[in-house]
Design a protein around this motif. Structure first.
Motif, short mmCIF file in Angstrom:
data_model
loop_
_atom_site.label_atom_id
_atom_site.label_comp_id
_atom_site.label_asym_id
_atom_site.label_seq_id
_atom_site.Cartn_x
_atom_site.Cartn_y
_atom_site.Cartn_z
N LEU A 63 59.64 23.07 24.79
CA LEU A 63 59.38 24.43 25.23
C LEU A 63 58.16 25.00 24.53
O LEU A 63 57.39 25.73 25.14
N ASP B 151 71.88 22.74 22.02
CA ASP B 151 72.26 22.61 23.42
C ASP B 151 71.03 22.28 24.27
O ASP B 151 70.08 23.06 24.31
N PRO B 152 71.01 21.14 24.98
CA PRO B 152 69.80 20.81 25.76
C PRO B 152 69.70 21.53 27.09
O PRO B 152 68.62 21.62 27.66
N LEU B 153 70.83 22.03 27.61
CA LEU B 153 70.80 22.59 28.97
C LEU B 153 69.98 23.87 29.08
O LEU B 153 69.14 23.98 29.98
N PRO B 154 70.15 24.87 28.17
CA PRO B 154 69.27 26.04 28.25
C PRO B 154 67.80 25.69 28.11
O PRO B 154 66.96 26.28 28.78
N GLN B 155 67.50 24.69 27.27
CA GLN B 155 66.10 24.32 27.10
C GLN B 155 65.52 23.79 28.40
O GLN B 155 64.41 24.17 28.79
N ALA B 156 66.29 22.96 29.11
CA ALA B 156 65.78 22.41 30.37
C ALA B 156 65.58 23.50 31.39
O ALA B 156 64.55 23.55 32.08
N LEU B 157 66.53 24.44 31.48
CA LEU B 157 66.39 25.49 32.50
C LEU B 157 65.29 26.47 32.14
O LEU B 157 64.58 26.96 33.02
N VAL B 158 65.12 26.76 30.83
CA VAL B 158 64.06 27.68 30.42
C VAL B 158 62.69 27.04 30.66
O VAL B 158 61.73 27.73 31.00
N LEU B 159 62.62 25.72 30.53
CA LEU B 159 61.37 25.02 30.83
C LEU B 159 60.97 25.28 32.28
O LEU B 159 59.81 25.60 32.58
N ILE C 61 78.96 25.23 23.54
CA ILE C 61 79.34 23.82 23.56
C ILE C 61 80.17 23.44 22.34
O ILE C 61 80.82 22.41 22.34
N VAL D 193 67.27 30.63 24.95
CA VAL D 193 67.16 29.55 23.97
C VAL D 193 67.92 29.90 22.70
O VAL D 193 68.54 29.02 22.08
N VAL E 185 66.46 16.52 26.88
CA VAL E 185 65.92 17.54 27.78
C VAL E 185 65.25 16.87 28.99
O VAL E 185 65.42 17.29 30.14
#
Lengths: 120, 183
Positions: free
Chosen positions: B53, A75-83, B117, A42, B142
């Motif tokens: 999160l 960046d939303p992508l790390p947040q989605a994968l860490v979720l 990004i 994150v 998200v």
């Protein structure tokens, strides 16, 4: 300074999992490593602005200016994968704790050096 | 107060909690200290603009604490006996120090606050941020990534979680039913 501190957290978990004889301590070490990796991912996606309010969560409100949002949002992508990773980590840790409880019922101790019958 | 200072303070707090959890003798105190680590990480997520999160981390940490306390309460309060394998301990400490040195030099290149990004125009996250609202209709990007762009990841996550729970139930279940006589 921030990334090395996160790495130090990972190393603390690794040390715990490698040296302790108590199975609960080993599970705690695994959990610490997992937390460190999640936090690191994150941290990688954070987009810093001039002030603290210049970074924005990737949530669009009715008053949001979309061009402004694209410049500021993290960046939303790390947040989605860490979720995903957090929830899977809970499942894995629950499985490990179940194994610990079973081992205690079988051997009467949490000490791995006393569980002789596991050998061979 | 900049974000770096806040993150360093929270990280030092988390590190202290982790070191206490690792080194304390009493198991119940160690479990409470792991709670310090988990909830500290939840606060860090809030400052890093990841509210989803933070919520999930609080829920997961609570469940984990309940499970760990269930495993440790009224059990094995005496600490494990202490003849230490010094050679192994020294090897592990040297390994950990080497890893810290490696990490210190390897992570110098990364700069906090400048994600990939901003450098790569064609990164998928830029596409999600620009098109997410019109393509999926979700105001939370998200959510649109989890449930639309990468929904197969979520399917895999659900199956992993299901398998882990099935495994835990199979382990915790009592002795299996005895076979009938003739078999």
């Amino acid at each position: 300074m921030i990334f090395p501190l996160c790495f130090a957290l990972f190393v603390v978990g690794l040390y715990c999992a490698l040296t302790k004889r108590n199975v609960i301590k080993i599970v705690i070490g695994l959990a610490i490593m997992e937390y460190a990796v999640n936090l690191f991912l994150v941290l990688l996606g954070y987009k810093k602005g001039i002030t603290l309010a210049d970074a924005q969560a990737p949530i669009i409100e009715p008053v949001t200016n979309l061009d402004d949002f694209f410049m500021k949002a993290v960046d939303p992508l790390p947040q989605a994968l860490v979720l995903t990773s957090i929830v899977i980590g809970l499942g894995v840790t629950a499985l490990a704790i179940a194994i610990c409880i079973r081992l205690y019922q079988r051997y009467g101790t949490f000490d791995i050096s006393e569980m002789r019958r596991l050998k061979g | 107060m900049g974000i770096e200072l806040i993150m360093i303070i929270i990280l030092i707090f988390i590190l202290l909690g982790a070191i206490i959890a690792v080194e304390i003798k009493d198991l119940l105190s160690a479990v409470i200290s792991i709670g310090v680590v988990g909830f500290g990480i939840s606060i860090a997520f809030l400052f890093l603009q990841a509210p989803d999160l933070a919520i999930v981390q609080i829920a997961v940490e609570t469940v984990l604490l309940v499970l760990l306390i269930r495993a440790t309460i009224r059990r094995d309060i005496k600490s494990t006996h202490s003849h230490i394998n010094w050679a192994g301990l020294i090897c592990v400490v040297v390994l950990c120090l080497g890893l810290i040195g490696f990490g210190y030099f390897a992570l110098q290149e990364l700069e906090f606050g400048k994600p990939a990004i901003t450098r790569l125009e064609e990164a998928p996250s830029n596409h999600y941020l620009k098109q997410g609202l019109t393509q999926t209709g979700s105001a939370n990007i998200v959510t649109s990534v989890i449930l639309d762009y990468r929904a197969y990841d979520t399917l895999g996550e659900a199956s992993v979680l299901f398998t882990a729970i099935i495994g835990a139930l199979a382990i915790l279940r009592g002795i299996a039913r005895k076979k009938k006589g003739g078999k």
